[in-house]
Design a protein around this motif. Structure first.
Motif, mmCIF file in Angstrom:
data_model
loop_
_atom_site.group_PDB
_atom_site.id
_atom_site.type_symbol
_atom_site.label_atom_id
_atom_site.label_comp_id
_atom_site.label_asym_id
_atom_site.label_seq_id
_atom_site.Cartn_x
_atom_site.Cartn_y
_atom_site.Cartn_z
ATOM 1 N N ASP A 70 9.588 -33.222 -12.877
ATOM 2 C CA ASP A 70 9.001 -33.416 -14.197
ATOM 3 C C ASP A 70 10.046 -33.895 -15.192
ATOM 4 O OD1 ASP A 70 6.703 -33.356 -15.948
ATOM 5 O OD2 ASP A 70 5.987 -31.704 -14.706
ATOM 6 N N ILE A 71 9.593 -34.153 -16.425
ATOM 7 C CA ILE A 71 10.412 -34.753 -17.480
ATOM 8 C C ILE A 71 10.553 -33.746 -18.624
ATOM 9 C CG2 ILE A 71 10.590 -36.680 -19.097
ATOM 10 C CD1 ILE A 71 8.742 -38.239 -17.165
ATOM 11 N N PRO A 72 11.759 -33.304 -18.947
ATOM 12 C CA PRO A 72 11.926 -32.252 -19.965
ATOM 13 C C PRO A 72 11.288 -32.571 -21.305
ATOM 14 C CG PRO A 72 13.984 -32.604 -18.803
ATOM 15 C CD PRO A 72 13.045 -33.686 -18.343
ATOM 16 N N CYS A 73 11.394 -33.823 -21.769
ATOM 17 C CA CYS A 73 10.918 -34.116 -23.119
ATOM 18 C C CYS A 73 9.398 -34.078 -23.212
ATOM 19 C CB CYS A 73 11.441 -35.457 -23.616
ATOM 20 S SG CYS A 73 10.712 -36.885 -22.833
ATOM 21 N N LEU A 74 8.695 -33.944 -22.058
ATOM 22 C CA LEU A 74 7.242 -33.846 -22.091
ATOM 23 C C LEU A 74 6.753 -32.413 -21.903
ATOM 24 C CD1 LEU A 74 6.142 -37.098 -20.222
ATOM 25 C CD2 LEU A 74 6.495 -36.692 -22.666
ATOM 26 N N VAL A 75 7.678 -31.468 -21.845
ATOM 27 C CA VAL A 75 7.286 -30.055 -21.914
ATOM 28 C C VAL A 75 6.718 -29.802 -23.311
ATOM 29 C CG1 VAL A 75 8.131 -27.673 -21.918
ATOM 30 C CG2 VAL A 75 8.987 -29.313 -20.228
ATOM 31 N N GLU A 76 5.609 -29.104 -23.370
ATOM 32 C CA GLU A 76 4.901 -28.902 -24.639
ATOM 33 C C GLU A 76 5.838 -28.350 -25.711
ATOM 34 O OE1 GLU A 76 0.721 -26.871 -26.082
ATOM 35 O OE2 GLU A 76 1.976 -25.798 -24.646
ATOM 36 N N ASN A 77 6.014 -29.126 -26.782
ATOM 37 C CA ASN A 77 6.840 -28.732 -27.936
ATOM 38 C C ASN A 77 8.279 -28.377 -27.546
ATOM 39 O OD1 ASN A 77 4.577 -28.956 -29.680
ATOM 40 N ND2 ASN A 77 3.921 -26.887 -29.071
ATOM 41 N N LEU A 78 8.733 -28.837 -26.405
ATOM 42 C CA LEU A 78 10.060 -28.488 -25.869
ATOM 43 C C LEU A 78 10.249 -26.978 -25.827
ATOM 44 C CD1 LEU A 78 12.459 -31.143 -27.498
ATOM 45 C CD2 LEU A 78 11.317 -31.220 -25.270
ATOM 46 N N ASP A 79 9.162 -26.260 -25.603
ATOM 47 C CA ASP A 79 9.186 -24.800 -25.581
ATOM 48 C C ASP A 79 9.516 -24.326 -24.170
ATOM 49 O OD1 ASP A 79 8.866 -22.109 -25.883
ATOM 50 O OD2 ASP A 79 6.843 -22.192 -26.749
ATOM 51 N N PHE A 80 10.785 -24.386 -23.813
ATOM 52 C CA PHE A 80 11.201 -24.010 -22.464
ATOM 53 C C PHE A 80 11.029 -22.515 -22.225
ATOM 54 C CE2 PHE A 80 13.940 -27.831 -23.332
ATOM 55 C CZ PHE A 80 13.216 -28.687 -22.514
ATOM 56 N N GLN A 81 11.143 -21.729 -23.267
ATOM 57 C CA GLN A 81 10.970 -20.286 -23.107
ATOM 58 C C GLN A 81 9.560 -19.959 -22.636
ATOM 59 O OE1 GLN A 81 12.143 -17.999 -26.517
ATOM 60 N NE2 GLN A 81 11.638 -16.037 -25.578
ATOM 61 N N LYS A 82 8.593 -20.714 -23.101
ATOM 62 C CA LYS A 82 7.204 -20.491 -22.707
ATOM 63 C C LYS A 82 6.934 -20.999 -21.302
ATOM 64 C CE LYS A 82 2.475 -21.961 -23.848
ATOM 65 N NZ LYS A 82 1.632 -22.726 -24.820
ATOM 66 N N TRP A 83 7.474 -22.165 -20.968
ATOM 67 C CA TRP A 83 7.088 -22.846 -19.743
ATOM 68 C C TRP A 83 8.067 -22.653 -18.592
ATOM 69 C CZ3 TRP A 83 2.402 -24.734 -18.960
ATOM 70 C CH2 TRP A 83 1.609 -25.057 -20.065
#
Length: 262
Positions: A70-83
């Motif tokens: 996957d592509i990091p900048c397309l994680v929702e709102n760049l919310d890595f803690q959530k995803w």
């Protein structure tokens, strides 16, 4: 048994790597569900982020020997803690010299400078600019480092037919995945393997909404092996202003790339 997240900056040879990994009968691959959810969010009756979150505890995400690209900048709102919370996954961060990324964009699209105009074409809120891809990868790396995840940066700048065996082998060793030289380095077409998840719905979405295709995926889906491409026949019409802007883009991205590869 291994679970690997293959995070990538676009045009970093991630598709051919996923294609290679998918050739092993014991490895299942997931093709860019964050990108799929991101694009889908702008169309009716498609699969968005909320739908994705509901299936993360189901197959294929729960399988052993799984590779999720996957592509990091397309994680929702760049919310890595959530995803990004499942520590059973190891994280491979795939990057490439931005000067090569620019050339690859020329080959794939005809004009890499148009990336700055993508928000005018499709509602991506500016998240697919070259620079933003590098910045989001740095943000992901810092999140992984701070929170004790196992990760490693892989540089695909010199990945080719001569280096592919060691590169794929190293990726498999890092991800605790099985390696099979014959199967994984002599793969054929990208779409022929039944253990490749999400590719079909992604292609379906692009066909139903041609505006989001942009010719980026078609060459990759049709490509074979790790051999260098033949000289590209597409005419590239870059103005003098485009050339200057492209130089500025790569100049801004080079320090970010060097930050990632250490």
């Amino acid at each position: 048994m291994g679970k690997l997240m293959l995070w990538t900056i676009p045009r970093s040879k991630s598709t051919v790597l996923l294609k290679s990994l998918s050739c092993h009968p014991e490895i299942s691959c997931i093709f860019e569900p964050f990108a799929f959810a991101h694009y889908s969010a702008f169309y009716d009756n498609q699969f968005g982020y909320e739908d994705l979150q509901k299936v993360l505890n189901q197959e294929p995400f729960t399988l052993d020997n799984i590779v999720w690209k996957d592509i990091p900048c397309l994680v929702e709102n760049l919310d890595f803690q959530k995803w990004v919370s499942d520590k059973s996954f190891r994280h491979a961060l795939l990057v490439r010299d931005p000067r090569q990324v620019a050339v690859s964009l020329v080959m794939a699209n005809g004009n890499p400078v148009m990336w700055k105009d993508l928000p005018k074409i499709i509602p991506l809120t500016g998240k697919t600019t070259v620079e933003e891809n590098f910045r989001s990868m740095i943000k992901l790396r810092d999140y992984l480092s701070t929170n004790g995840f196992t990760f490693k940066v892989f540089d695909s700048t010199y990945l080719n037919e001569k280096s592919c065996e060691q590169f794929v082998k190293s990726l498999c060793e890092f991800g605790n995945l099985p390696f099979d030289k014959k199967r994984m380095l002599e793969m054929k077409s990208f779409e022929s393997y039944p253990n490749h998840w999400w590719t079909a719905p992604t292609i379906k979405l692009m066909k139903e909404n041609p505006i989001i295709n942009l010719d980026f995926h078609s060459p990759a889906l049709n490509s074979t092996k790790f051999f260098s491409r033949q000289p590209h026949q597409k005419r590239v019409n870059l103005t003098a202003e485009d050339e200057v802007e492209l130089t500025e883009i790569t100049s801004r991205c080079l320090p970010l790339y060097k930050n990632l590869i250490g």
